[in-house]
Design a protein around this motif. Structure first.
Motif, PDB file in Angstrom:
ATOM      1  N   LEU A 187      14.365  25.018 -21.121  1.00  0.00           N
ATOM      2  CA  LEU A 187      13.482  25.067 -19.951  1.00  0.00           C
ATOM      3  C   LEU A 187      12.041  24.869 -20.397  1.00  0.00           C
ATOM      4  O   LEU A 187      11.670  25.236 -21.510  1.00  0.00           O
ATOM      5  N   PRO A 188      11.226  24.324 -19.526  1.00  0.00           N
ATOM      6  CA  PRO A 188       9.797  24.253 -19.847  1.00  0.00           C
ATOM      7  C   PRO A 188       9.172  25.650 -19.721  1.00  0.00           C
ATOM      8  O   PRO A 188       9.535  26.417 -18.822  1.00  0.00           O
ATOM      9  N   ILE A 189       8.263  25.961 -20.618  1.00  0.00           N
ATOM     10  CA  ILE A 189       7.471  27.181 -20.433  1.00  0.00           C
ATOM     11  C   ILE A 189       6.502  26.903 -19.287  1.00  0.00           C
ATOM     12  O   ILE A 189       5.888  25.837 -19.241  1.00  0.00           O
ATOM     13  N   PRO A 190       6.398  27.818 -18.336  1.00  0.00           N
ATOM     14  CA  PRO A 190       5.570  27.520 -17.159  1.00  0.00           C
ATOM     15  C   PRO A 190       4.153  27.084 -17.533  1.00  0.00           C
ATOM     16  O   PRO A 190       3.551  27.605 -18.477  1.00  0.00           O
ATOM     17  N   ARG A 191       3.649  26.140 -16.781  1.00  0.00           N
ATOM     18  CA  ARG A 191       2.326  25.568 -17.037  1.00  0.00           C
ATOM     19  C   ARG A 191       1.252  26.661 -17.058  1.00  0.00           C
ATOM     20  O   ARG A 191       0.329  26.626 -17.892  1.00  0.00           O
ATOM     21  N   ALA A 192       1.388  27.628 -16.146  1.00  0.00           N
ATOM     22  CA  ALA A 192       0.389  28.697 -16.084  1.00  0.00           C
ATOM     23  C   ALA A 192       0.336  29.459 -17.399  1.00  0.00           C
ATOM     24  O   ALA A 192      -0.732  29.917 -17.826  1.00  0.00           O
ATOM     25  N   GLU A 193       1.489  29.594 -18.056  1.00  0.00           N
ATOM     26  CA  GLU A 193       1.545  30.334 -19.312  1.00  0.00           C
ATOM     27  C   GLU A 193       0.870  29.540 -20.440  1.00  0.00           C
ATOM     28  O   GLU A 193       0.148  30.110 -21.257  1.00  0.00           O
ATOM     29  N   ILE A 194       1.119  28.251 -20.445  1.00  0.00           N
ATOM     30  CA  ILE A 194       0.472  27.409 -21.463  1.00  0.00           C
ATOM     31  C   ILE A 194      -1.049  27.462 -21.268  1.00  0.00           C
ATOM     32  O   ILE A 194      -1.813  27.580 -22.225  1.00  0.00           O
ATOM     33  N   GLN A 195      -1.464  27.437 -20.003  1.00  0.00           N
ATOM     34  CA  GLN A 195      -2.912  27.486 -19.740  1.00  0.00           C
ATOM     35  C   GLN A 195      -3.483  28.852 -20.080  1.00  0.00           C
ATOM     36  O   GLN A 195      -4.599  28.953 -20.582  1.00  0.00           O
ATOM     37  N   ALA A 196      -2.708  29.922 -19.814  1.00  0.00           N
ATOM     38  CA  ALA A 196      -3.180  31.266 -20.151  1.00  0.00           C
ATOM     39  C   ALA A 196      -3.392  31.396 -21.657  1.00  0.00           C
ATOM     40  O   ALA A 196      -4.219  32.165 -22.122  1.00  0.00           O
ATOM     41  N   SER A 197      -2.605  30.632 -22.415  1.00  0.00           N
ATOM     42  CA  SER A 197      -2.729  30.694 -23.870  1.00  0.00           C
ATOM     43  C   SER A 197      -3.812  29.743 -24.377  1.00  0.00           C
ATOM     44  O   SER A 197      -4.003  29.627 -25.584  1.00  0.00           O
ATOM     45  N   ASN A 198      -4.468  29.089 -23.468  1.00  0.00           N
ATOM     46  CA  ASN A 198      -5.448  28.059 -23.843  1.00  0.00           C
ATOM     47  C   ASN A 198      -4.787  26.993 -24.727  1.00  0.00           C
ATOM     48  O   ASN A 198      -5.345  26.547 -25.719  1.00  0.00           O
ATOM     49  N   ASN A 199      -3.577  26.627 -24.341  1.00  0.00           N
ATOM     50  CA  ASN A 199      -2.785  25.593 -25.019  1.00  0.00           C
ATOM     51  C   ASN A 199      -2.382  25.964 -26.444  1.00  0.00           C
ATOM     52  O   ASN A 199      -1.954  25.123 -27.212  1.00  0.00           O
ATOM     53  N   LYS A 200      -2.506  27.251 -26.786  1.00  0.00           N
ATOM     54  CA  LYS A 200      -2.075  27.668 -28.122  1.00  0.00           C
ATOM     55  C   LYS A 200      -0.577  27.858 -28.185  1.00  0.00           C
ATOM     56  O   LYS A 200       0.018  27.841 -29.257  1.00  0.00           O
ATOM     57  N   LEU A 201       0.034  28.079 -27.040  1.00  0.00           N
ATOM     58  CA  LEU A 201       1.485  28.248 -27.002  1.00  0.00           C
ATOM     59  C   LEU A 201       2.104  26.853 -26.950  1.00  0.00           C
ATOM     60  O   LEU A 201       1.767  26.041 -26.097  1.00  0.00           O
ATOM     61  N   GLU A 202       3.036  26.621 -27.886  1.00  0.00           N
ATOM     62  CA  GLU A 202       3.634  25.293 -27.982  1.00  0.00           C
ATOM     63  C   GLU A 202       4.658  25.105 -26.860  1.00  0.00           C
ATOM     64  O   GLU A 202       5.528  25.956 -26.666  1.00  0.00           O
TER      65      GLU A 202
END
Lengths: 1067, 559
Positions: B539-554
């Motif tokens: 599954l894709p990691i939700p976009r909001a989560e990637i943004q919350a990580s400032n794109n640090k989450l792969e």
């Protein structure tokens, strides 16, 4: 003259007797504490004979004496309809078309009182003259007007803050009974939207100068000096209102704790010295929706269903659901049971619903005791045919002021209200949802009287009625205020006063849900299948809820007000405290053996049939308040206010906030050089204010980790086990939200007839209490739950938001006196916010940030057309599976793909940046008219109807949809479900975002006052009849719904257009 | 003068009364509707109540957890997880079709977007209790049980994370606070799959040692036992050994499954395949499940999934793809040469589990029979409320309890147990792992045949002499049939890496025409555009989560 003294009494004489008797009663009961019946009766008897003999004597010995004359304005213009009355009597007349009057009087030494609207009244001694001509002077009294401000009143002339006011006499000219709807358009700075029209819940949502916070935006309502009085604004009887003031700038800082979003001050009527005036008014209204969407008919909808099947399975062709013959049957009505063409709106709703209002008021008093007493009722019917929705209100108010001694005054204000709401079990939102969803291809009611299953066993025709049971929701509100003030004789101007106020409300609701049958016809075997719906599992169910609120406010104040030479000083210090307690109790029961026993204890006997819950909380506040107002000769004006507020919502050490404000004004027009050189400007004032205000309107106890019982996990067979959830993380540093408001204004009166006000304002909101969400990664485990009415974020509110807002207001008024007298006033407000800090994910794209923009702008894809050809599909980046008839979404970031990165923020949200109004009041002879236009701009509303296989389509969409046979359609193709279509909810786009600007005739009233001569015979002092309307017409680009709505699905009880006839009688 | 004095007195008294009101502690309000850390950590009853609710998670989206909060995975919802696979489609879409059609994206996760957040929230809540467990006064026995229970719950959350997202972040016992630096890199480092599996398995080893073997009056049904911990471990290791994961050995997986079998506590339910899913207590097959009751219910399954003429909404409707995979009663596949399958009478002589799982044309149901034929069939588009007609021509029967009402079931229905682990799965896990590790030995036959021959099913035993590959196919089909709609298929086709085939097939339904008493059967496409690309293995990691990580989450590959 009068054969029967009982009938022959002049009403005023009777009133005098009543009045003195009443005074006696008040006196004795409130002060002397002695039963006063006997004394009163004696007095009455004495007066009775005295009056009788007086009557007889005047009848016997009066000589007729005629006075004639002409009433003119200063410029010589004659004034028709002016009133000429003998002072202290009811003898009087009005001038004719030429301004002439003729009056028979009995006493040549009497005094005449001449009045005319817009002019200063004059009293002239007759002194045996038979010809008296009177010149009236225009009343430009606006500057002498007194305006209600926080903890006091001020002369409008020396006001240094931004305060708008409307009089109760203007408010009653709106025929709808919800006070919050009467304010839109009347003055600048007030932004209101009427979101729906369900009786009982038909109020407006409003802000002062738009949204200025990411958090709570509730305006503080102060009624008769009680901040946050229980019962609020909406349901106050408009007839009881003396005035409504709106504090828009730092002048509200005197309510520091809760004033950041502005303050509305409501003042109710009090008694005035004079004989009792009994006034009665009656209104009969006819309400209907301002607008309802037109929906697709059966043949159209059947065709759309075929199209949807075609899109999902192109191989199956265009008639997978209905054959062409079947569609023809829908069209020609040849088989109305199997192929009906149902207009669900018509089936469900009446053309208009009735509403009426009665109000009876008595006002009068002596120098020592004054009283205002009123009774009112409101009745509103809902729109449903045989509907269960009703609103009925009874209210009373009794405001009594007494001077115990010259220096000691007490007053008692009591008011009570019963709000009886009744609804069907189905909510209005659900019923209208069903109306808009229900298929036109389904019959509403079979010829044998069976109701059909409608849409998923929701038949809107039934939902509006009491077939499935009702919710009755009676709410009682009581407000009592005791005030006392004492002028300390030792020091002139020094006084002490205080009040103790008790608010109580009891909100009870009881929903008895009963099962009923809906039917569906099975043509294969010509039989009706039935489904039991309503209740629970075939049995009736009951749920009951009680919410009790107690609100106690105490205040004590030391004031000093004095004029020393040209120095005017007005100052006070005060202490106030407030405690609010709210307790809720709920219980429910299912499996009622019969529907004839709708009582809690008559339901199912099993333990699992019963449920209950309850909770309560306290909220306390403590405040120290001070103000110093000073002016020199009413020319140089200055004011300092401060409030130190403590709130139980914050932890120890963070409980107190300090909210000071300063303001100053300069009346240039009071300078001699100005008076001499600029004669066309009668008054000119520049003023400014600056101050700090607070807001503590957030959840309690956020300073420690909160855990709550949530018993939902099952262990063993059928045993729900006690469980506890973490519901709120701690923020030990939580404290006040502050707002720094700056306001610069100019007020002028030009050529005596023009009023001008121009205001620039800005506000810096900081420490806004908001819960972080977007910036906290889920991997921390700090994850907010889905937002519902019941849930609050796990993350506590933190003082982190920052919003700046600014704008201007302008008002221009013109008064014209004369034969045709009128005033016209236009106002405009522009208020724009800019987010300085809001919780956002660090990785959010720059152009998708909220920071830097205005509040409440949402993210949308931009729709730039419709795919009509293969070339379109080739030319534009598109979503996987895009087909002809789909919206072309703009590849905003030009990366060749349509992704969430292509969303951009809308220009506007659904609270307008621009609002304006136009108020007209006029009169000609005995006719009068009052008109309020209100409008808004720079606002948008998103509405995506719940269409597809799940529900019907607005005609605007159905008639203009793209389809294989209508390749030029301007709306996207029909899809299975708009909410999960790539043209709809799945890729929320601006195709469904409408410009919700409008201008609407909010209120209009035309009245006619009957000539006094006709009335005096039937002992009526005045009688006015009028016709009025609310939301009479609207100019807007929005097609399908009322532009004031805020439902994203358009499924709400529509706003009301009310036509009304009324009469107002004074005795 | 006297009255003035009196008045002054009265005023003074008034002032006094007022100031009496302004007590020093007037602002210190004590809440009565909530509990604090101090209470939780000083009262073992409150502490245990907190732990018990960790079996549930937080509702994170609309149309999720109707009734009570969600548990692990998805369970009984309107749109079930099966409708993301070739088992069923959800008739009303509700954001399932976009997953079936491969349109799933980080910004558009459909119904599959909440497992990430829900799992991490639960892990933090468990971490808090585990960290503070020793402070709470209670017996040593209770303490160790609660510890095991929490380790089990936490491992279950990792199971939800790993099988959906692959590489996950492992915060260990850390309890993040809002005052912590939430931009710290440790929050965004995704450990590889093996590290995730190893962590969860280690937790489960500890949990298995601490948890009681059986539920009883002190440790009621619904709470984890040793068997539950071992079953979860067996599933995790089976996944780990699978091609997609490649993070463990088949032998480990086989041993783990064997460990559950060796408890000799569980056995196949003998009351019939259908009743298995409506029998909560005294059901020796259930290793661990989520119980429901009146007042704490899940979606009312009968109205949500039943046929339109029954006033139900035809929700999760089985597809022809699944129907075709049920064997004939003689053990042959319908596609086998010489199969007894008759295309003109397709529902005759099929695996008994077919009749217990799927409602088909002419199937008896609630004092009537299903009519999906046209023209005129009451459960076809010619019937009442025809917008609820199945798009596939089938309706779901598994899980349905005929004793519960379809009409207005709201306070009554929704009480079936959602089974997380049952013994048949363990047997199939063992068979699969052992076949891969050692080939189709006797123990493999024993395990799979036990399932095939379970009471009420009695399918023929598998023929002797199957090759490892043939056995693999048999086991895979057995899982598809036996465990249908139980949230296995989605993960099985992925871990076997066959989703590229199974999930790219159209979702078929059946169109049944009636002429007199004769039926004609035409296969049709029930949902167009089914599409699967390799990115959908995770599954894709939700976009909001990637943004919350400032794109640090792969992000997972392909999104």
């Amino acid at each position: 003259m009068a054969k029967d003294p009982g009938n022959g009494w002049d009403s005023s004489q009777l009133s005098i007797i009543n009045q003195s008797c009443m005074n006696k009663i008040f006196h004795e009961q409130s002060v002397l504490h002695r039963p006063g019946h006997a004394t009163c009766r004696k007095t009455f008897r004495y007066l009775f004979f005295a009056a009788f003999s007086l009557l007889v004597s005047t009848a016997g010995f009066a000589q007729s004496f005629t006075v004639k004359g002409t009433i003119t304005a200063q410029d010589g213009e004659t004034l028709p309809g002016a009133s000429v009355i003998v002072k202290g009597s009811s003898t009087g007349t009005t001038t004719d078309v030429d301004g002439k009057y003729s009056l028979n009087i009995s006493d040549p030494s009497a005094t005449l009182v001449v009045t005319y609207i817009g002019y200063i009244a004059q009293e002239i001694a007759v002194a045996n003259r038979s010809q008296i001509d009177v010149k009236l002077l225009v009343n430009d009294k606006t500057l002498d007007e007194i305006v209600v401000v926080g903890y006091g009143t001020q002369k409008k002339a020396t006001l240094t803050g931004s305060v708008s006011e409307v009089k109760g006499s203007d408010i009653v000219k709106s025929p709808q009974p919800n006070l919050s709807n009467s304010l839109a358009g009347r003055f600048s700075g007030f932004v209101a939207n009427n979101r729906g029209g369900e009786p009982g819940y038909d109020g407006s949502s409003y802000t002062i100068r738009g949204f200025a916070s990411t958090g709570n935006s509730d305006v503080l309502i102060v009624v008769d000096g009680i901040p946050g009085q229980v019962g609020g604004l909406d349901r106050l009887d408009p007839n009881d209102i003396e005035s409504v003031s709106i504090l828009k700038d730092a002048s509200a800082a005197v309510y520091g704790s809760r004033a950041a979003n502005g303050v509305i001050l409501v003042t109710t009527k009090r008694g005035t010295t004079g004989k009792p005036v009994i006034s009665y008014s009656f209104n009969q209204g006819f309400s209907s929706p301002t607008r309802l969407p037109k929906l697709a008919d059966a043949p159209t909808y059947a065709t759309i269903l075929n199209e949807i099947d075609y899109y999902n399975n192109p191989a199956g062709g265009m008639n997978q659901f209905y054959s062409a013959e079947e569609i023809e049957k829908f069209r020609n009505g040849s088989d109305p049971i199997n192929y009906p063409n149902t207009n669900w709106q018509k089936e469900t709703l009446k053309n208009f619903a009735l509403q009426n209002q009665h109000n009876l008021g008595i006002n009068g008093g002596t120098d020592n005791v004054k009283y205002y007493v009123s009774l009112g009722t409101i009745y509103q019917d809902g729109l449903y045919k045989n509907g269960a929705t009703k609103y009925k209100q009874y209210n009373f108010r009794s405001n009594v002021d007494a001077n115990v001694t010259k220096d000691f005054k007490v007053s008692l204000s009591l008011s009570g209200r019963q709000e009886n709401r009744q609804f069907p079990v189905s909510s209005a939102g659900n019923t209208f949802r069903s109306i808009y969803r229900a298929y036109p291809t389904v019959v509403a009611k079979y010829p044998n009287g069976f109701y059909s299953t409608g849409v998923e066993n929701s038949n809107p025709v039934v939902l509006g009625t009491d077939m499935g049971g009702t919710t009755s929701n009676p709410t009682s509100v009581f407000n009592g205020i005791v005030r006392a003030s004492y002028n300390i004789p030792a020091i002139q101007g020094l006084s002490v006063d205080g009040f103790y106020s008790v608010d109580k409300s009891f909100n009870f609701s009881k929903t008895f849900s009963t099962p009923y049958k809906l039917y569906s016809y099975n043509k294969a075997n010509d039989s009706y299948g039935s489904v039991v719906t309503g209740g629970s599992a075939g049995f009736a169910s009951l749920s009951q809820k009680q919410i009790n609120i107690t609100n106690l406010t105490q205040n004590i104040r030391l004031s000093y007000e004095r004029q020393i030479g040209k120095h005017n000083i007005n100052t006070f210090v005060a202490y106030e405290q407030n405690k609010r307690n709210e307790a809720t109790f709920e219980a429910s029961r299912i499996n009622y053996p019969t529907t004839s026993t709708p009582e809690l204890s008559q339901g199912g006997a099993a333990a699992t049939d019963k449920n209950n819950s309850g909770s309560s909380f306290n909220f306390t506040r403590k405040s120290y308040i001070g103000r110093l107002a000073y002016n020199f000769s009413e020319k140089y004006l200055a004011e300092v206010q401060a409030r130190l507020d403590g709130s139980s919502v914050f932890p120890k050490g963070k409980q107190y906030g300090f909210f000071p404000s300063v303001s100053a004004g300069y009346r240039i027009s009071e300078e001699d050089w100005f008076k001499n050189s600029v004669t066309f400007i009668d008054d000119l004032k520049i003023r400014a204010s600056y101050g700090s205000l607070g807001n503590d309107n957030v959840g309690q106890f956020q300073y420690y980790n909160n855990y709550s019982f949530n018993n939902q996990y099952v262990t063993g067979a059928n045993v729900i086990t006690s469980g506890i959830d973490l519901t709120k993380l701690a923020n030990p540093n939580i404290t006040w939200e502050t707002s720094k408001k700056m306001d610069i204004g100019l007020n002028a009166v030009v050529l005596k007839r023009f009023n001008v006000e121009v205001i620039y304002f800005n506000q810096k909101r900081s420490n806004i209490l908001a819960a972080r969400s977007a910036s906290i990664p889920n991997t921390s485990g700090i994850v907010n739950p889905h937002k519902t009415d019941q849930s609050t974020p796990l993350v506590p509110d933190e003082n982190l938001g920052k919003v700046n807002s600014s704008g201007f207001e302008a008002t221009l008024g013109y008064n014209h006196s004369g034969k045709f007298r009128y005033s016209i006033s236009g106002n405009v407000t522009y208020a724009k916010s800019k987010i300085v800090f809001i919780d956002e994910a660090p990785g959010v794209l720059d152009y998708q940030r909220q920071t830097g923009g205005a509040l409440y702008r949402d993210l949308y894809y931009r729709s730039i057309g419709i795919f009509r050809t293969q070339a379109d599909l080739d030319n534009y980046p598109h979503l996987q599976g895009a087909q002809f008839g789909d919206l072309i979404l703009e590849d905003y970031n030009k990366d060749g793909k349509i992704t969430a990165d292509d969303q951009i923020r809308s220009d506007y949200g659904n609270v307008p940046l621009l609002t304006y109004g136009l108020v007209f009041n006029g009169g000609y002879k005995a006719f009068d008219a009052s008109i309020v236009f209100s409008g808004q701009g720079m606002v948008s509303q998103y509405v995506l109807p719940e269409s597809g296989q799940v529900g019907n389509f607005y005609s605007s969409w159905a008639d203009n949809r793209y389809s294989p046979s209508n390749p030029e359609g301007t709306f996207p193709r029909a899809d299975t479900r708009a909410s999960s279509s790539i043209n709809g909810g799945l890729y929320k786009n601006d195709f469904w975002l409408n410009n919700a600007s409008f201008v609407r005739l909010k209120n209009i009233e035309v009245g006619y006052t009957l000539p006094k001569t006709a009335l005096s015979k039937i002992k009526i002092a005045s009688l006015r009849i009028y016709a009025s309307a609310f939301n009479l017409f609207t100019i807007t680009g929005v097609k399908d719904y009322d532009p004031e709505g805020n439902s994203n699905s358009g499924q709400f009880y529509p706003q009301q257009r009310i036509l009304n006839l009324g009469v107002n009688i004074k005795f | 003068m006297k009255s003035i004095k009196n008045i002054t007195k009265t005023v003074a008294l008034g002032v006094l009364l007022m100031s009496a009101g302004c007590q020093e502690n007037f602002l210190d309000v004590v809440p009565t509707d909530r509990v604090s850390d101090a209470s939780i950590l000083s009262d073992s009853v409150l502490f245990e109540a907190y732990v018990i609710n960790r079996y549930m998670g937080t509702r994170l989206t609309d149309k999720e957890a109707e009734g009570t909060p969600p548990g692990f995975g998805r369970g009984f919802e309107y749109a079930m997880w099966s409708s993301l696979t070739d088992e069923s489609i959800y008739n009303n879409d509700d954001n399932t079709w976009l997953i079936q059609r491969g349109q799933i994206a980080p910004e558009n996760t459909g119904i599959a977007g909440t497992l990430w957040g829900r799992s991490y929230r639960s892990i933090r809540e468990i971490n808090y209790a585990l960290t503070n467990l020793d402070k709470v006064p209670m017996s040593a026995d209770k303490r160790s049980k609660l510890k095991g229970e929490m380790q089990f719950i936490r491992a279950f959350r990792y199971h939800d994370l790993i099988r959906n997202y692959g590489k996950v972040v492992l915060p260990g016992d850390k309890v993040y606070q809002i005052s912590d630096d939430l931009t710290s890199q440790e929050l965004f480092d995704r450990a590889d799959i093996k590290a995730g599996i190893d962590y969860a398995v280690a937790q489960l080893n500890e949990a298995a040692a601490l948890l009681p073997e059986s539920n009883d009056s002190n440790w009621k049904l619904g709470r984890a036992t040793k068997g539950a911990a071992l079953a979860l471990k067996a599933r995790l290791l089976l996944y780990a050994a699978s091609p997609l994961y490649n993070a463990g050995t088949w032998q480990q997986a086989a041993q783990a499954a064997k460990a559950v079998m060796d408890l000799n506590k569980y056995s196949l339910y003998t009351g019939g395949y259908r009743n298995l899913f409506t029998t909560t207590t005294d059901n020796p097959e259930i290793i661990f499940g989520r119980l429901y009751a009146q007042g704490a219910r899940h979606v009312c399954l009968e109205i949500a999934n039943g046929p339109n003429s029954y006033n139900a909404w035809g929700g999760n409707v089985p597809v022809q793809n699944l129907v075709d995979d049920y064997e004939m009663l003689d053990g042959s596949k319908i596609t086998d040469a010489g199969s007894s399958y008759n295309p003109a009478d397709p529902y005759k002589n099929r695996d008994p589990r077919f009749y217990a799982t799927i409602l088909y044309n002419d199937a008896p149901y609630r004092n009537s029979t299903i009519q999906t034929y046209t023209p005129g069939g009451k459960d076809s588009k010619d019937g009442p409320s025809n917008w609820n007609t199945s798009k596939t021509g089938y309706y779901l029967k598994k899980f349905m309890n005929d004793a519960l009402p379809i009409d207005n079931p709201w306070d009554i229905a929704g009480t079936q147990t959602w089974i997380y682990f049952r013994y048949a799965e363990i047997l199939l896990n063992y068979a699969e792992a052992q076949n891969e590790a050692a080939g189709p030995d006797a123990s493999v036959y024993t395990a799979i045949n036990a399932v095939r021959q379970r009471t009420g099913v009695a399918m023929p035993v598998l023929p002797a002499g199957l090759t490892q590959a043939q056995m693999r196919e048999k086991i895979r089909n057995e899982r598809r049939i036996e465990l249908a709609f139980e949230e296995h298929r989605y993960y099985d086709v992925r871990r076997w890496k066959i989703a590229g085939v199974t999930e790219n097939k159209p979702a078929y339904g059946i169109e049944i025409g009636r002429n007199g008493t004769a039926y004609t059967y035409t296969k049709k496409e029930a949902l167009t555009g089914r599409n699967f690309t390799d990115k959908q293995y995770w599954l894709p990691i939700p976009r909001a989560e990637i943004q919350a990580s400032n794109n640090k989450l792969e992000q997972n590959p392909g999104y």
